[in-house]
Scaffold this active site. Structure first.
Site, mmCIF file in Angstrom:
data_model
loop_
_atom_site.group_PDB
_atom_site.id
_atom_site.type_symbol
_atom_site.label_atom_id
_atom_site.label_comp_id
_atom_site.label_asym_id
_atom_site.label_seq_id
_atom_site.Cartn_x
_atom_site.Cartn_y
_atom_site.Cartn_z
ATOM 1 C CG HIS A 23 0.542 6.316 -0.749
ATOM 2 N ND1 HIS A 23 -0.543 6.902 -1.268
ATOM 3 C CD2 HIS A 23 0.251 5.747 0.176
ATOM 4 C CE1 HIS A 23 -1.376 6.687 -0.445
ATOM 5 N NE2 HIS A 23 -0.951 5.891 0.786
ATOM 6 C CD GLU A 35 -3.998 6.631 2.310
ATOM 7 O OE1 GLU A 35 -3.778 5.507 2.501
ATOM 8 O OE2 GLU A 35 -2.965 7.461 2.260
ATOM 9 C CG ASP A 53 -6.328 0.582 0.558
ATOM 10 O OD1 ASP A 53 -5.401 0.542 1.035
ATOM 11 O OD2 ASP A 53 -7.375 0.999 1.215
ATOM 12 C CG HIS A 113 -1.539 1.403 1.318
ATOM 13 N ND1 HIS A 113 -2.908 1.639 1.012
ATOM 14 C CD2 HIS A 113 -1.105 2.442 2.201
ATOM 15 C CE1 HIS A 113 -3.197 3.030 1.473
ATOM 16 N NE2 HIS A 113 -2.131 3.412 2.119
ATOM 17 C CD GLU A 114 2.245 3.684 3.858
ATOM 18 O OE1 GLU A 114 2.613 4.655 3.292
ATOM 19 O OE2 GLU A 114 1.304 3.563 4.497
#
Length: 465
Positions: free
Chosen positions: A302, A377, A381, A298-299
């Protein structure tokens, strides 16, 4: 530039009630914040587990989460009232000019005449104001750490560590604040009407340097960072970074457990350069390896989707706009006079007063930024889902929710205004998460042809942001 001068001249109106205007803005903002908080408090009083979490969250955990949320809401109300009272007293009783005069008197005892001036007086003013704020906030800070967080099992700090952190923070404030504050004021003094362009470039440089030195020099002053030990988790994280072509330079563990039981993970580094991944020891301790991978996926989503440079660009546009608008108010005599500055027009005071005038835009900007970050976000995801981590991401999100006693549900207005992240139920819907014994089977059921994750979630929740 002529249009800015004309606008500034038009705003500089004798006897205009700037003080009353700023106090009205402040009270209006305070009322809005508390109305939204009240709406959320009603949600925190609910006793039924949200339907989407009935099979994942037991009643005891849900009740504890709700109680923790109510405790934080009550604390927020008290601290908000205290902060609002201080702000109103400072403005109403003209404490800014009084403190400014005291700073000027203090300089006569500290520095020789050749060193005195607006810059040194401004620095002493800010130091005195910051010191007073710190002292006045100590009781609430102590209560939050050693009563509220302690009661719910999150505080791991000792009194000595708490005091040490406070003193280190003050020392760092002086160490960085004196040279940066001096340079900031010097640039405005020397560059005239176009100072906003130069000060914007200066702030950009400060931000870049700050991002560079913070993880290297600042974080180690408060926490211990150690390399992640060789083993399956390190191999999997490095393999994930290599697969995504993430420029990983270091993989470290931070001892977040010495202060709090909350869990997290993040990466640092400037765009287009080598980066460091940092895992909280609490995350590793309480999660399975694949769940840690899912959080990192997930990070890294970004990073891969370019969210970080986009947000950096937006912040720079906002900074430029603020200083451009400040150039209209910096010499507004009527504004200074109404706040008790009849003879002087200190730059630092003008910036403080301008911030009060600009305050009505803060809720709007906050709402728009949260709309954007919530979208990001959902996209991160979805990125993790495309890497077949949807099952483990769902499990990790639920575990983090339980470990941190995060709010399980939220009023739509409170969520839209305050949350930079979607709430848990929205995120689980977005990735199509379902509880199965075989996580791989659950991931196989996911398809890449769904609607955008954030659109799905908003429709599922019955609202648009």
């Amino acid at each position: 530039m002529d249009y800015l001068r004309r606008f500034a001249s038009w705003l500089d109106r004798p006897l205009f009630p700037w003080k009353r205007l700023v106090m009205s803005f402040s009270l209006g903002h305070f009322a809005l914040e508390n109305y939204i908080a009240w709406r959320q408090y009603r949600v925190l009083c609910q006793t039924k587990v949200p339907k989407a979490l009935e099979s994942e969250i037991d009643q005891k955990t849900y009740d504890k989460s709700q109680a923790y949320g109510r405790a934080k809401a009550k604390f927020g109300l008290v601290s908000g009232i205290w902060g609002q009272t201080k702000e109103m007293a400072i403005i109403y009783y003209n404490l800014y000019p009084k403190l400014w005069s005291l700073a000027g008197v203090g300089l006569t005892y500290i520095l020789p005449a050749s060193w005195r001036g607006e810059i040194t007086q401004s620095l002493l003013f800010i130091f005195a104001y910051s010191f007073a704020e710190t002292i006045l906030s100590l009781p609430l800070s102590y209560y939050h750490t050693f009563v509220l967080e302690e009661h719910y099992g999150f505080n791991k700090q000792t009194l000595g560590l708490w005091i040490s952190d406070m003193l280190k923070g003050q020392a760092l404030g002086i160490a960085f604040g004196v040279p940066l504050g001096s340079a900031f004021l010097w640039i405005i003094q020397r560059t005239g009407d176009v100072f906003f362009a130069y000060i914007w470039l200066f702030m950009l440089a400060v931000q870049i340097v700050g991002v560079t030195i913070y993880p290297v020099f600042i974080v180690p002053l408060f926490n211990k960072l150690t390399p992640l030990e060789p083993g399956p988790l390190r191999e999997k994280v490095e393999a994930l970074a290599e697969k995504l072509k993430f420029p990983l330079s270091e993989l470290q563990v931070i001892d977040g457990s010495k202060r709090s039981a909350h869990s997290n993970a993040y990466f640092t580094g400037l765009p287009f350069l080598k980066k460091k991944i940092v895992l909280y020891d609490t995350l590793i301790e309480k999660s399975e390896d694949r769940e840690v991978e899912a959080v990192l996926a997930h990070e890294l989503g970004h990073w891969s989707l370019g969210h970080v440079p986009r947000l950096l660009l937006i912040s720079q546009v906002q900074t430029f706009y603020i200083f451009l608008l400040f150039s209209v108010f910096i010499r507004n005599k009527s504004m200074y006079t109404d706040f008790g500055f009849t003879k002087e027009q200190p730059i630092i005071i003008g910036l403080i007063l301008f911030n009060g005038i600009l305050s009505p835009t803060e809720p709007v900007i906050q709402l728009l930024m949260h709309m954007l970050t919530r979208k990001y976000e959902y996209e991160a995801d979805a990125f993790s889902k495309r890497l077949n981590y949807s099952y483990d991401l769902g499990r990790s999100l639920i575990k983090l929710q339980v470990q941190n006693l995060s709010t399980m549900d939220a009023d739509w207005m409170y969520s839209s205004y305050h949350y930079s992240h979607p709430i848990l139920t929205e995120r689980l819907r977005a990735i199509g998460w379902e509880r199965q014994k075989d996580g791989a089977e659950a991931d196989k059921k996911q398809t890449d042809g769904d609607l955008d994750a954030y659109t799905k979630a908003d429709r599922a929740s019955g609202r648009e942001l």
